[in-house]
Design an enzyme around this catalytic site. Structure first.
Site, mmCIF file in Angstrom:
data_model
loop_
_atom_site.group_PDB
_atom_site.id
_atom_site.type_symbol
_atom_site.label_atom_id
_atom_site.label_comp_id
_atom_site.label_asym_id
_atom_site.label_seq_id
_atom_site.Cartn_x
_atom_site.Cartn_y
_atom_site.Cartn_z
ATOM 1 N N GLU A 46 -27.962 123.284 16.999
ATOM 2 C CA GLU A 46 -26.992 122.395 17.034
ATOM 3 C C GLU A 46 -27.022 121.619 15.575
ATOM 4 O O GLU A 46 -28.030 121.847 14.863
ATOM 5 C CB GLU A 46 -27.415 121.217 18.050
ATOM 6 C CG GLU A 46 -26.378 119.972 18.221
ATOM 7 C CD GLU A 46 -24.862 120.342 18.157
ATOM 8 O OE1 GLU A 46 -24.336 121.228 17.397
ATOM 9 O OE2 GLU A 46 -24.360 120.227 19.366
ATOM 10 N N HIS A 64 -25.117 125.459 26.304
ATOM 11 C CA HIS A 64 -26.318 125.165 27.072
ATOM 12 C C HIS A 64 -25.825 123.960 28.340
ATOM 13 O O HIS A 64 -24.841 123.458 27.997
ATOM 14 C CB HIS A 64 -27.360 124.597 26.460
ATOM 15 C CG HIS A 64 -27.174 123.340 25.806
ATOM 16 N ND1 HIS A 64 -27.270 122.180 26.797
ATOM 17 C CD2 HIS A 64 -26.716 122.750 24.692
ATOM 18 C CE1 HIS A 64 -26.918 121.064 25.860
ATOM 19 N NE2 HIS A 64 -26.539 121.538 24.654
#
Length: 195
Positions: free
Chosen positions: A78, A9
């Site tokens: 994550e 990202h």
């Protein structure tokens, strides 16, 4: 063989401040939005299936790259850093001293307080890799640094001890290939998305 391309990202305010985000749902910063809109995705990825983590920073990056239809999957989230989310590694190292150094030296078995280890993250990713290999549909996943490192370890055999053999450029994509059962191999790392 099935291609799996992974993109990290774009930047958040916590990235800029070097704060550990983990599974905190931090949005992209204005700088991150500009970063993502400046990336050029290779033409050969246009027909790939697009996936993302369920965290907003990954979903927004996929959207800015022209793929609002990217399927959000929790497996791509994550690594969970537990009580250490929001902290900086510098502060954690200063506060925990030798105990932090010993924990970090455990490599794949490093575990933040109340969080998950990189090995646990790999276990979370393995069923997804097996499904992607079985469907044989090339995919792009917008995910996180920890996910990219976990995938790299699966493909290379690095156990996360010592200095990392490779640095992952934020504005690059990383190509892997999947074979039977979800076995992962490196195709090409750090393919820049900026002209």
């Amino acid at each position: 063989m099935t291609e799996l391309v992974v993109i990290r990202h774009a930047e958040t305010a916590w990235n800029a401040a070097k704060r550990i985000q983990g599974q905190q749902d931090i949005p992209l910063s204005q700088r991150g939005r500009l970063m993502a809109t400046g990336w050029t995705v290779p033409q050969d990825l246009r027909r790939h299936r697009w996936l993302s983590s369920t965290l907003w920073r990954a979903k927004e990056t996929a959207h800015l790259l022209g793929h609002p239809e990217a399927t959000p999957l929790a497996a791509l989230n994550e690594m969970h850093w537990g009580a250490w989310e929001g902290e900086t590694l510098t502060d954690l190292r200063a506060r925990h001293g030798a105990a932090m150094a010993e924990n970090e030296a455990r490599g794949l078995d490093f575990r933040p307080e109340g969080g998950e280890s990189p090995r646990r993250l790999q276990m979370r990713l393995r069923p997804l890799l097996a499904r992607l290999a079985e469907t044989r549909q090339p995919s792009v996943a917008v995910a996180h640094r920890g996910v990219i490192r976990a995938l790299y370890c699966l493909a290379s055999g690095w156990d996360m001890t010592g200095r990392a053999p490779v640095e992952f450029d934020r504005e690059s994509l990383h190509r892997f290939v999947l074979s039977g059962g979800g076995t992962l191999a490196i195709l090409r790392l750090n393919e820049r998305m900026r002209p």
